[in-house]
Design a protein around this motif. Sequence first.
Motif, short mmCIF file in Angstrom:
data_model
loop_
_atom_site.label_atom_id
_atom_site.label_comp_id
_atom_site.label_asym_id
_atom_site.label_seq_id
_atom_site.Cartn_x
_atom_site.Cartn_y
_atom_site.Cartn_z
N PRO A 44 0.80 -1.24 0.00
CA PRO A 44 0.00 0.00 0.00
C PRO A 44 0.83 1.29 0.00
CG PRO A 44 -0.77 -1.52 1.70
CD PRO A 44 0.52 -2.07 1.18
N THR A 45 2.10 1.19 0.39
CA THR A 45 2.93 2.39 0.48
C THR A 45 3.73 2.69 -0.79
OG1 THR A 45 4.88 1.24 1.37
CG2 THR A 45 3.21 1.97 2.96
N ILE A 46 3.64 1.83 -1.78
CA ILE A 46 4.46 1.99 -2.99
C ILE A 46 4.27 3.35 -3.66
CG2 ILE A 46 4.77 1.13 -5.36
CD1 ILE A 46 4.70 -1.71 -4.16
N PRO A 47 3.05 3.86 -3.84
CA PRO A 47 2.93 5.19 -4.47
C PRO A 47 3.64 6.29 -3.68
CG PRO A 47 0.83 4.05 -4.56
CD PRO A 47 1.73 3.24 -3.66
N THR A 48 3.54 6.26 -2.37
CA THR A 48 4.20 7.26 -1.53
C THR A 48 5.72 7.10 -1.60
OG1 THR A 48 2.29 7.34 -0.06
CG2 THR A 48 4.38 8.19 0.81
N LEU A 49 6.18 5.86 -1.52
CA LEU A 49 7.63 5.62 -1.63
C LEU A 49 8.16 6.12 -2.96
CD1 LEU A 49 7.96 2.02 -0.16
CD2 LEU A 49 8.84 4.14 0.83
N TYR A 50 7.44 5.82 -4.03
CA TYR A 50 7.87 6.28 -5.34
C TYR A 50 8.00 7.80 -5.36
CZ TYR A 50 7.87 7.55 -10.23
OH TYR A 50 8.20 8.12 -11.43
N ASP A 51 6.99 8.50 -4.85
CA ASP A 51 7.03 9.97 -4.83
C ASP A 51 8.22 10.48 -4.01
OD1 ASP A 51 4.74 10.02 -6.40
OD2 ASP A 51 3.39 10.48 -4.73
N LEU A 52 8.48 9.87 -2.87
CA LEU A 52 9.61 10.27 -2.03
C LEU A 52 10.94 10.01 -2.74
CD1 LEU A 52 8.47 8.90 1.44
CD2 LEU A 52 8.79 11.31 0.83
N PHE A 53 11.07 8.83 -3.32
CA PHE A 53 12.30 8.49 -4.02
C PHE A 53 12.52 9.40 -5.23
CE2 PHE A 53 12.00 3.80 -2.45
CZ PHE A 53 12.41 4.18 -1.19
N LYS A 54 11.45 9.69 -5.95
CA LYS A 54 11.54 10.56 -7.12
C LYS A 54 11.98 11.96 -6.70
CE LYS A 54 11.11 10.74 -11.56
NZ LYS A 54 12.05 10.00 -12.40
N ALA A 55 11.38 12.47 -5.63
CA ALA A 55 11.74 13.80 -5.14
C ALA A 55 13.20 13.84 -4.67
CB ALA A 55 10.81 14.20 -3.99
N GLY A 56 13.71 12.70 -4.22
CA GLY A 56 15.10 12.62 -3.77
C GLY A 56 16.08 12.24 -4.87
N SER A 57 15.62 12.25 -6.12
CA SER A 57 16.47 11.92 -7.28
C SER A 57 17.09 10.52 -7.21
CB SER A 57 17.58 12.96 -7.46
OG SER A 57 17.00 14.24 -7.66
N VAL A 58 16.35 9.59 -6.62
CA VAL A 58 16.80 8.20 -6.55
C VAL A 58 16.68 7.58 -7.94
CG1 VAL A 58 16.25 5.90 -5.61
CG2 VAL A 58 16.21 7.92 -4.12
N LYS A 59 17.75 6.95 -8.39
CA LYS A 59 17.76 6.31 -9.71
C LYS A 59 17.59 4.80 -9.61
CE LYS A 59 18.74 10.07 -12.01
NZ LYS A 59 17.61 10.83 -12.43
N GLN A 60 17.88 4.25 -8.43
CA GLN A 60 17.83 2.79 -8.29
C GLN A 60 17.41 2.42 -6.87
OE1 GLN A 60 20.44 -0.41 -10.38
NE2 GLN A 60 21.72 0.80 -9.05
N VAL A 61 16.42 1.53 -6.79
CA VAL A 61 15.97 1.01 -5.50
C VAL A 61 16.40 -0.46 -5.48
CG1 VAL A 61 14.04 0.67 -3.94
CG2 VAL A 61 14.01 2.60 -5.54
N ILE A 62 17.15 -0.81 -4.45
CA ILE A 62 17.71 -2.16 -4.33
C ILE A 62 17.04 -2.84 -3.14
CG2 ILE A 62 19.81 -3.53 -4.10
CD1 ILE A 62 21.30 -0.80 -4.89
N TRP A 63 16.29 -3.89 -3.42
CA TRP A 63 15.50 -4.60 -2.42
C TRP A 63 16.21 -5.87 -1.98
CZ3 TRP A 63 11.03 -1.91 -1.42
CH2 TRP A 63 10.60 -1.01 -2.40
N TYR A 64 16.10 -6.22 -0.69
CA TYR A 64 16.62 -7.51 -0.25
C TYR A 64 15.88 -8.02 0.96
CZ TYR A 64 19.47 -5.17 3.39
OH TYR A 64 19.91 -4.44 4.47
N CYS A 65 15.89 -9.34 1.08
CA CYS A 65 15.39 -10.04 2.25
C CYS A 65 16.45 -11.07 2.60
CB CYS A 65 14.02 -10.66 1.99
SG CYS A 65 13.95 -11.84 0.62
N GLY A 66 16.05 -12.23 3.11
CA GLY A 66 17.03 -13.25 3.45
C GLY A 66 17.84 -13.69 2.25
#
Length: 154
Positions: free
Chosen positions: A74-96
């Motif tokens: 549910p938070t993906i749209p907000t995260l995208y907006d925050l990352f875009k505003a912060g000029s993030v070019k790459q989001v790197i996801w990890y778990c175990g």
Amino acid sequence: MSCEAPPTADGSPWHAAFPSPRTTKPGALTRKDVLELLQKEGSKDFVLVDLRRNDYEGGTIRGSINLPAQSLYPTIPTLYDLFKAGSVKQVIWYCGSSGGRGTRAAGWFADHIDDKGDTEMKSVILEGGIKGWVKGGNEYTETMIGYAEEAWSK
């Protein structure tokens, strides 16, 4: 440490409440690629996201943020907006291992990026997840906060 989060109280997998990602094979970076990004001088145009919740033990990679996969969708749209505003070019996801939650989160986020028509931002996984990171040895564990060797020998 399991690579997938436990099921919900009714026995269904935690992600059953959300749509399956269209992107099922997101891009990946090796631990060496990510280490080089972390060591690079100057501005950081990437974000590391640790998706663990119940298995969040033994440390995390310095500079990553903890966004448990179970509450992510549910938070993906907000995260995208925050990352875009912060000029993030790459989001790197990890778990175990980045085989379950990591791949699913990267897929959801890649789908959102695609829906926005954004050709600049990328959503990828850390190949091998945090387990693979730790297996890299001291060069990698020295970049962790709260590294506890005993948690990785279970």
